[in-house]
Design a protein around this motif. Structure first.
Motif, PDB file in Angstrom:
ATOM      1  N   THR A   1       0.837  -1.200   0.000  1.00  0.00           N
ATOM      2  CA  THR A   1       0.000   0.000   0.000  1.00  0.00           C
ATOM      3  C   THR A   1       0.869   1.246   0.000  1.00  0.00           C
ATOM      4  N   LEU A   2       0.619   2.151  -0.936  1.00  0.00           N
ATOM      5  CA  LEU A   2       1.340   3.417  -0.984  1.00  0.00           C
ATOM      6  C   LEU A   2       0.950   4.274   0.208  1.00  0.00           C
TER       7      LEU A   2
ATOM      8  N   VAL B   1      -2.368   8.907   1.930  1.00  0.00           N
ATOM      9  CA  VAL B   1      -1.039   9.151   1.362  1.00  0.00           C
ATOM     10  C   VAL B   1      -0.591  10.570   1.689  1.00  0.00           C
ATOM     11  N   ARG B   2       0.653  10.684   2.140  1.00  0.00           N
ATOM     12  CA  ARG B   2       1.253  11.997   2.389  1.00  0.00           C
ATOM     13  C   ARG B   2       2.262  12.280   1.280  1.00  0.00           C
TER      14      ARG B   2
ATOM     15  N   GLY C   1      -7.355  12.258  -3.894  1.00  0.00           N
ATOM     16  CA  GLY C   1      -6.377  11.216  -3.640  1.00  0.00           C
ATOM     17  C   GLY C   1      -5.467  11.038  -4.834  1.00  0.00           C
ATOM     18  N   ILE C   2      -4.467  10.176  -4.679  1.00  0.00           N
ATOM     19  CA  ILE C   2      -3.565   9.865  -5.791  1.00  0.00           C
ATOM     20  C   ILE C   2      -4.194   8.785  -6.651  1.00  0.00           C
ATOM     21  N   ASP C   3      -4.338   9.062  -7.942  1.00  0.00           N
ATOM     22  CA  ASP C   3      -4.864   8.070  -8.879  1.00  0.00           C
ATOM     23  C   ASP C   3      -3.765   7.076  -9.248  1.00  0.00           C
ATOM     24  N   HIS C   4      -2.596   7.596  -9.648  1.00  0.00           N
ATOM     25  CA  HIS C   4      -1.486   6.695  -9.941  1.00  0.00           C
ATOM     26  C   HIS C   4      -0.145   7.394  -9.843  1.00  0.00           C
ATOM     27  N   VAL C   5       0.882   6.604  -9.563  1.00  0.00           N
ATOM     28  CA  VAL C   5       2.262   7.069  -9.592  1.00  0.00           C
ATOM     29  C   VAL C   5       2.948   6.379 -10.763  1.00  0.00           C
ATOM     30  N   VAL C   6       3.926   7.073 -11.359  1.00  0.00           N
ATOM     31  CA  VAL C   6       4.545   6.590 -12.593  1.00  0.00           C
ATOM     32  C   VAL C   6       6.040   6.390 -12.393  1.00  0.00           C
TER      33      VAL C   6
ATOM     34  N   LEU D   1      -1.400  -0.259  -5.573  1.00  0.00           N
ATOM     35  CA  LEU D   1      -0.673  -0.065  -4.314  1.00  0.00           C
ATOM     36  C   LEU D   1      -1.696   0.429  -3.297  1.00  0.00           C
ATOM     37  N   GLY D   2      -2.645  -0.442  -2.948  1.00  0.00           N
ATOM     38  CA  GLY D   2      -3.789   0.007  -2.172  1.00  0.00           C
ATOM     39  C   GLY D   2      -4.762   0.650  -3.137  1.00  0.00           C
TER      40      GLY D   2
END
Length: 198
Positions: free
Chosen positions: A4-5, A34-35, A78-83, A119-120
């Protein structure tokens, strides 16, 4: 434990994110679960349940959990995705699988491939970039309720996203690549209720 992110550190000044209508609290942007830590020396992530990542993908130590998140003026949900980018897609996919992060889906975009897993709530997107010197974190996309809540002069014109029914825009200001995307229309309650990867 499901990976989980929990945090992402970016080398951007707080002023950039404040100008994009985020609330900054003690040097960080607080999103659900997420921070995003600002003014960091390099891009890195904290993934609960993962002790190491392939070379080039910096992993920061876990921090104590927190419950609060901000109500941002831009409506960030929130964060949708990290690349992440990699010059050796197959090798990076195999290395991620070796540390407990198998990819769930691969998209062939013609000249490059993209690999996805959760990631979560957020998605990890691994992009094949043959010109990249090594695997590295690249950027992130934040879900916002309404792209019109963002400063018009600081983002690109919204355009249809790859995901059906969604629209995306990118930040024009210098810094970590940052995009904004509207919620999944089939998930009216936001990122926590997004459709699973197939």
């Amino acid at each position: 434990m499901t990976p989980t992110l929990r945090a992402m550190a970016v080398p951007d000044p707080a002023e950039r994110w404040e100008a994009l209508a985020f609330e900054v609290v003690s040097g960080a942007v607080l999103l659900p679960h997420v921070r995003v830590v600002l003014a960091a020396p390099r891009l890195s992530v904290t993934i609960e349940g993962v002790a190491q990542l392939p070379d080039g993908l910096a992993l920061a130590p876990a921090e104590p959990a927190w419950a609060a998140h901000s109500d941002h003026p831009n409506g960030a949900m929130g964060i949708d995705h990290v690349v992440a980018v990699t010059p050796e897609f197959d090798a990076t996919v195999a290395a991620l699988e070796g540390v407990g992060l198998p990819l769930k889906r691969i998209r062939d975009a013609g000249s490059f491939r993209q690999g996805f897993r959760r990631l979560g709530e957020p998605i990890l997107e691994v992009v094949e970039a043959r010109q990249a010197p090594a695997p590295a974190w690249w950027g992130l996309t934040v879900t916002v309720a309404d792209l019109n809540a963002l400063p018009e002069d600081l983002i690109s014109s919204p355009k249809p996203a790859v995901q059906p029914g969604r629209f995306i825009a990118t930040a024009r200001s210098p810094g970590t690549p940052l995009a904004f995307i509207t919620p999944d229309p089939e998930s009216p309650l936001g990122p926590a209720h997004a459709r699973p990867l197939s």
